[in-house]
Scaffold this motif. Structure first.
Motif, PDB file in Angstrom:
ATOM      1  N   GLY A 169       0.825  -1.207   0.000  1.00 45.53           N
ATOM      2  CA  GLY A 169       0.000   0.000   0.000  1.00 45.53           C
ATOM      3  C   GLY A 169       0.857   1.253   0.000  1.00 45.53           C
ATOM      4  N   GLY A 170       0.585   2.135  -0.959  1.00 43.78           N
ATOM      5  CA  GLY A 170       1.354   3.368  -1.095  1.00 43.78           C
ATOM      6  C   GLY A 170       0.531   4.598  -0.757  1.00 43.78           C
ATOM      7  N   LEU A 216       4.655  -1.735  -2.422  1.00 39.76           N
ATOM      8  CA  LEU A 216       3.873  -2.301  -3.528  1.00 39.76           C
ATOM      9  C   LEU A 216       2.494  -1.653  -3.519  1.00 39.76           C
ATOM     10  CD1 LEU A 216       4.777  -6.089  -3.042  1.00 39.76           C
ATOM     11  CD2 LEU A 216       5.906  -4.399  -4.519  1.00 39.76           C
ATOM     12  N   SER A 225      -2.495   0.575  -7.444  1.00 39.66           N
ATOM     13  CA  SER A 225      -2.894   1.550  -8.472  1.00 39.66           C
ATOM     14  C   SER A 225      -1.735   1.782  -9.437  1.00 39.66           C
ATOM     15  CB  SER A 225      -3.249   2.895  -7.839  1.00 39.66           C
ATOM     16  OG  SER A 225      -4.247   2.705  -6.881  1.00 39.66           O
ATOM     17  N   LEU A 248      -6.837  17.715   4.108  1.00 39.48           N
ATOM     18  CA  LEU A 248      -6.554  16.829   5.233  1.00 39.48           C
ATOM     19  C   LEU A 248      -6.076  17.693   6.393  1.00 39.48           C
ATOM     20  CD1 LEU A 248      -6.220  13.647   5.621  1.00 39.48           C
ATOM     21  CD2 LEU A 248      -3.790  14.072   5.268  1.00 39.48           C
ATOM     22  N   LEU A 272      -4.060  17.952   9.824  1.00 45.75           N
ATOM     23  CA  LEU A 272      -3.022  17.218  10.560  1.00 45.75           C
ATOM     24  C   LEU A 272      -2.762  17.950  11.864  1.00 45.75           C
ATOM     25  CD1 LEU A 272      -0.546  16.408   7.641  1.00 45.75           C
ATOM     26  CD2 LEU A 272      -2.159  14.842   8.724  1.00 45.75           C
ATOM     27  N   SER A 294      -0.621  -5.681  -7.334  1.00 51.20           N
ATOM     28  CA  SER A 294      -1.689  -5.989  -6.384  1.00 51.20           C
ATOM     29  C   SER A 294      -1.317  -7.219  -5.562  1.00 51.20           C
ATOM     30  CB  SER A 294      -2.975  -6.237  -7.171  1.00 51.20           C
ATOM     31  OG  SER A 294      -4.036  -6.306  -6.278  1.00 51.20           O
ATOM     32  N   ARG A 348     -16.561  15.218   0.062  1.00 52.35           N
ATOM     33  CA  ARG A 348     -15.409  16.105   0.191  1.00 52.35           C
ATOM     34  C   ARG A 348     -15.100  16.699  -1.166  1.00 52.35           C
ATOM     35  NH1 ARG A 348     -10.903  12.136   2.187  1.00 52.35           N
ATOM     36  NH2 ARG A 348     -12.294  10.642   1.192  1.00 52.35           N
ATOM     37  N   GLY A 399      -7.333   9.959  11.474  1.00 52.74           N
ATOM     38  CA  GLY A 399      -6.992   8.687  10.813  1.00 52.74           C
ATOM     39  C   GLY A 399      -5.584   8.699  10.245  1.00 52.74           C
ATOM     40  N   ALA A 400      -5.281   9.711   9.439  1.00 55.22           N
ATOM     41  CA  ALA A 400      -3.945   9.791   8.851  1.00 55.22           C
ATOM     42  C   ALA A 400      -2.910  10.139   9.921  1.00 55.22           C
ATOM     43  CB  ALA A 400      -3.938  10.837   7.736  1.00 55.22           C
ATOM     44  N   CYS A 401      -3.306  10.954  10.898  1.00 52.81           N
ATOM     45  CA  CYS A 401      -2.367  11.301  11.987  1.00 52.81           C
ATOM     46  C   CYS A 401      -1.906  10.023  12.693  1.00 52.81           C
ATOM     47  CB  CYS A 401      -3.042  12.222  13.000  1.00 52.81           C
ATOM     48  SG  CYS A 401      -3.622  13.787  12.319  1.00 52.81           S
TER      49      CYS A 401
HETATM   50  C1  LIG Z   1     -14.192  11.886   4.684  1.00 51.32           C
HETATM   51  C2  LIG Z   1     -12.859  11.628   5.326  1.00 51.32           C
HETATM   52  C3  LIG Z   1     -12.131  12.684   5.863  1.00 51.32           C
HETATM   53  C4  LIG Z   1     -10.909  12.449   6.509  1.00 51.32           C
HETATM   54  N1  LIG Z   1     -10.226  13.486   7.046  1.00 51.32           N
HETATM   55  C5  LIG Z   1      -9.077  13.261   7.727  1.00 51.32           C
HETATM   56  C6  LIG Z   1      -8.348  14.339   8.310  1.00 51.32           C
HETATM   57  O1  LIG Z   1      -8.727  15.513   8.180  1.00 51.32           O
HETATM   58  N2  LIG Z   1      -7.207  14.058   9.021  1.00 51.32           N
HETATM   59  C7  LIG Z   1      -6.747  12.771   9.167  1.00 51.32           C
HETATM   60  O2  LIG Z   1      -5.724  12.566   9.841  1.00 51.32           O
HETATM   61  N3  LIG Z   1      -7.411  11.730   8.603  1.00 51.32           N
HETATM   62  C8  LIG Z   1      -8.546  11.944   7.883  1.00 51.32           C
HETATM   63  N4  LIG Z   1      -9.196  10.905   7.294  1.00 51.32           N
HETATM   64  C9  LIG Z   1      -8.652   9.542   7.425  1.00 51.32           C
HETATM   65  C10 LIG Z   1      -7.504   9.308   6.449  1.00 51.32           C
HETATM   66  O3  LIG Z   1      -7.923   9.625   5.140  1.00 51.32           O
HETATM   67  C11 LIG Z   1      -7.065   7.843   6.504  1.00 51.32           C
HETATM   68  O4  LIG Z   1      -6.946   7.427   7.830  1.00 51.32           O
HETATM   69  C12 LIG Z   1      -5.718   7.667   5.795  1.00 51.32           C
HETATM   70  O5  LIG Z   1      -5.788   8.107   4.460  1.00 51.32           O
HETATM   71  C13 LIG Z   1      -5.316   6.205   5.852  1.00 51.32           C
HETATM   72  O6  LIG Z   1      -4.122   6.023   5.125  1.00 51.32           O
HETATM   73  P1  LIG Z   1      -3.621   4.550   4.806  1.00 51.32           P
HETATM   74  O7  LIG Z   1      -2.337   4.730   4.081  1.00 51.32           O
HETATM   75  O8  LIG Z   1      -3.643   3.730   6.041  1.00 51.32           O
HETATM   76  O9  LIG Z   1      -4.740   3.913   3.865  1.00 51.32           O
HETATM   77  P2  LIG Z   1      -5.197   4.314   2.404  1.00 51.32           P
HETATM   78  O10 LIG Z   1      -5.138   5.771   2.197  1.00 51.32           O
HETATM   79  O11 LIG Z   1      -6.507   3.628   2.191  1.00 51.32           O
HETATM   80  O12 LIG Z   1      -4.104   3.663   1.440  1.00 51.32           O
HETATM   81  C14 LIG Z   1      -4.080   2.287   1.191  1.00 51.32           C
HETATM   82  C15 LIG Z   1      -3.305   2.063  -0.105  1.00 51.32           C
HETATM   83  O13 LIG Z   1      -3.134   0.659  -0.295  1.00 51.32           O
HETATM   84  C16 LIG Z   1      -3.406   0.336  -1.643  1.00 51.32           C
HETATM   85  N5  LIG Z   1      -3.817  -1.067  -1.657  1.00 51.32           N
HETATM   86  C17 LIG Z   1      -4.980  -1.584  -1.175  1.00 51.32           C
HETATM   87  N6  LIG Z   1      -4.996  -2.912  -1.343  1.00 51.32           N
HETATM   88  C18 LIG Z   1      -3.828  -3.256  -1.936  1.00 51.32           C
HETATM   89  C19 LIG Z   1      -3.279  -4.480  -2.365  1.00 51.32           C
HETATM   90  N7  LIG Z   1      -3.943  -5.632  -2.201  1.00 51.32           N
HETATM   91  N8  LIG Z   1      -2.055  -4.479  -2.955  1.00 51.32           N
HETATM   92  C20 LIG Z   1      -1.359  -3.301  -3.118  1.00 51.32           C
HETATM   93  N9  LIG Z   1      -1.860  -2.093  -2.738  1.00 51.32           N
HETATM   94  C21 LIG Z   1      -3.071  -2.075  -2.144  1.00 51.32           C
HETATM   95  C22 LIG Z   1      -4.507   1.315  -2.041  1.00 51.32           C
HETATM   96  O14 LIG Z   1      -4.580   1.470  -3.440  1.00 51.32           O
HETATM   97  C23 LIG Z   1      -4.057   2.580  -1.330  1.00 51.32           C
HETATM   98  O15 LIG Z   1      -3.174   3.348  -2.124  1.00 51.32           O
HETATM   99  C24 LIG Z   1     -10.404  11.116   6.616  1.00 51.32           C
HETATM  100  C25 LIG Z   1     -11.119  10.066   6.039  1.00 51.32           C
HETATM  101  C26 LIG Z   1     -12.323  10.315   5.394  1.00 51.32           C
HETATM  102  C27 LIG Z   1     -13.071   9.152   4.797  1.00 51.32           C
END
Ligand SMILES: Cc1cc2nc3c(=O)[nH]c(=O)nc-3n(C[C@H](O)[C@H](O)[C@H](O)COP(=O)(O)OP(=O)(O)OC[C@H]3O[C@@H](n4cnc5c(N)ncnc54)[C@H](O)[C@@H]3O)c2cc1C
Length: 365
Positions: free
Chosen positions: A8-9, A30, A33, A43, A45, A123, A174, A285-287
Motif C-alpha cells: 500500500g502506497g 507495492l 494503483s 486533510l 493534521l 496488487s 469532500r 486517521g492519517a495522523c
Molecule cells: C471523509 C474523510 C475525511 C478524513 N479526514 C481526515 C483528516 O482531516 N485528518 C486525518 O488525519 N485523517 C482523515 N481521514 C482519514 C484518512 O484519510 C485515513 O486514515 C488515511 O488516508 C489512511 O491512510 P492509509 O495509508 O492507512 O490507507 P489508504 O489511504 O486507504 O491507502 C491504502 C493504499 O493501499 C493500496 N492497496 C490496497 N490494497 C492493496 C493491495 N492488495 N495491494 C497493493 N496495494 C493495495 C490502495 O490502493 C491505497 O493506495 C479522513 C477520512 C475520510 C473518509
C-alpha cells in the motif's frame, strides 16, 4: 541489510517506508494503483502528526505547503455559535493543526524515498506470517511485511482473519473548490443528522466537506443532494455549494473497523487504516497512520513485533472510540435531542475543550 515489503502506497505506507529506510532498512512499497494518487481533498493534521512528520524529516516541507487552522468552532445551520475553540490556547498548549491538500502530502512523502522504492500496478493477493508476499503471479520473501493497504486490507487476513468494517450510519462528501470570493473564515456547522465544514487551503482554494445520515450505498446525485440539504444554511455555505465542480466531488460512506485483537503476527504488522480505520470526526486517521510509521520503525529490529502492538493498539483504539462518539453526537437528528445537544455545546467552556484534546495530542515519538 534487512528488507521490508510495504503493501500500500498511501500515507501510512509511504510514511512507514520513510521511517524504516531512515533506520537502515531496504524498503519496497507495492501499490496496486498504476500511479500514486491522492483523492482530491484536504486533510487536517494535528500536532501529534506534525511531530511524527518531523521525525520522518519532512515536517518543514509539509508546513511550507500547508495552512494553519486558526479559527475552528461549531455553529448551527443559521450560523449561531455553538462552541468556540480557543485556538490561542490550542496554539500555546499543543501547536496549531494544519490543513494540506492530500496530493501535496503524498508528493512530499513520495519524494523522500528513492525512485526505485515504490512499485505501482502491483496488487498483493496474499501474505504469510513468515514474510512471504504473493502478488501479480509472483512471490517474494521479506524480513518484515507491513500491511498499509487500507480499510479493506488483504494483509489483515494474515494477522487476524476476516474482519468486516461496520457502517457508521452516515456518508461524507469532500471537495476542493475555488470560491467566487476569497474566504478567510473556516469551521463546521451542525444541523439535524447533517453537517457542513469548510477551511481555506494555502493557495486560496477551499476544502469543503459534508456528512449526512443515510443508508450505505444510497444512490443520490451529490451536488443536488448537497444543495437540497445545505443550500439554505448560513453564509458562505450557499456560495461554496455554487462553486462545486461535480467532477471533483468525492463521496465515501463512513466505516469504522471493529477492535482488532492484535496488529502483528510473525513478521507481519499492520499500520494505518488496515489496523484502525476510524470515522473522520477527530481528523486523526492519517495522523494515527503517521504515528504508527514512526513507532513501528523503532521496534522493527526486535525479535518480535509485540512492543509495536502494545504501544499502538490501545492508543489508536482510544482515539477511534472518541471519534465515533463525536460522530454520534454530531449526527443526532431528533429535534428535541438536537436542541438539548446544542444547549449543552454552548455550555462547555472553551478551555475545557482545549484540555480535552490532551490524550489525543500529547504524543511524542
Ligand atoms: C471523509 C474523510 C475525511 C478524513 N479526514 C481526515 C483528516 O482531516 N485528518 C486525518 O488525519 N485523517 C482523515 N481521514 C482519514 C484518512 O484519510 C485515513 O486514515 C488515511 O488516508 C489512511 O491512510 P492509509 O495509508 O492507512 O490507507 P489508504 O489511504 O486507504 O491507502 C491504502 C493504499 O493501499 C493500496 N492497496 C490496497 N490494497 C492493496 C493491495 N492488495 N495491494 C497493493 N496495494 C493495495 C490502495 O490502493 C491505497 O493506495 C479522513 C477520512 C475520510 C473518509
Amino acid at each position: 541489510m534487512s528488507g521490508a515489503v510495504i503493501v500500500g502506497g498511501g500515507i501510512g505506507g509511504l510514511a512507514t517506508a520513510i521511517a524504516l529506510s531512515r533506520r537502515g532498512w531496504d524498503v519496497e512499497v507495492l501499490e496496486r494503483s498504476p500511479r500514486l494518487t491522492a483523492l482530491g481533498a484536504g486533510l487536517s493534521l494535528w500536532s501529534n502528526a506534525l511531530r511524527a512528520l518531523d521525525a520522518l524529516g519532512v515536517g518543514a516541507q509539509v508546513r511550507a505547503r500547508a495552512r494553519e487552522e486558526v479559527g475552528a468552532g461549531i455553529r448551527d445551520s443559521r450560523g449561531r455559535r455553538l462552541a468556540r475553540s480557543d485556538m490561542a490556547a490550542v496554539r500555546a498548549r499543543y501547536g496549531l493543526p494544519i490543513v494540506i491538500h492530500r496530493a501535496d502530502l503524498l508528493d512530499i512523502l513520495r519524494a523522500a524515498l528513492p525512485e526505485s522504492a515504490v512499485r505501482t500496478g502491483i496488487s498483493v493477493t496474499e501474505v504469510c506470517t513468515d514474510g512471504v508476499v504473493t502478488h501479480s503471479g509472483s512471490r517474494e520473501t521479506a524480513d518484515l511485511v507491513v500491511g498499509a493497504d487500507g480499510i479493506r486490507s488483504v494483509v489483515r487476513r494474515a494477522v487476524c482473519g476476516h474482519i468486516e468494517p461496520v457502517y457508521a450510519g452516515y456518508t461524507a462528501w469532500r471537495t476542493v473548490l475555488t470560491p467566487r470570493e476569497p474566504l478567510l473564515d473556516m469551521g463546521e456547522s451542525w444541523g439535524r443528522g447533517e453537517r457542513f465544514g469548510f477551511t481555506p487551503l494555502p493557495d486560496g482554494r477551499v476544502y469543503a466537506f459534508a456528512c449526512a445520515n443515510m443508508p450505505p450505498d444510497a444512490e443520490i446525485d451529490g451536488p443536488s443532494e448537497l444543495r437540497r440539504r445545505f443550500g439554505h444554511w448560513h453564509n458562505p455555505i450557499p456560495s461554496l455549494l455554487d462553486a462545486i465542480d461535480p467532477a471533483a466531488l468525492l463521496r465515501h460512506d463512513i466505516y469504522d473497523l471493529p477492535r482488532l485483537d492484535t496488529y502483528v503476527r510473525g513478521r507481519v504488522a499492520l499500520v494505518g487504516d488496515a489496523a484502525h480505520a476510524m470515522t473522520p470526526n477527530l481528523g486523526q486517521g492519517a495522523c494515527q497512520a503517521l504515528e504508527d510509521a514512526v513507532v513501528l520503525a523503532r521496534h522493527a529490529d526486535e525479535p518480535d513485533l509485540t512492543d509495536y502492538d502494545r504501544e499502538r493498539r490501545p492508543r489508536a483504539r482510544m482515539i477511534a472510540d472518541r471519534s465515533a462518539r463525536i460522530g454520534q453526537v454530531a449526527q443526532l437528528s431528533s429535534p428535541p435531542v438536537v436542541f438539548a445537544r446544542d444547549l449543552a455545546l454552548r455550555a462547555i467552556p472553551a478551555l475545557a475543550q482545549v484540555r480535552g484534546l490532551a490524550p489525543v495530542l500529547d504524543w511524542s515519538c
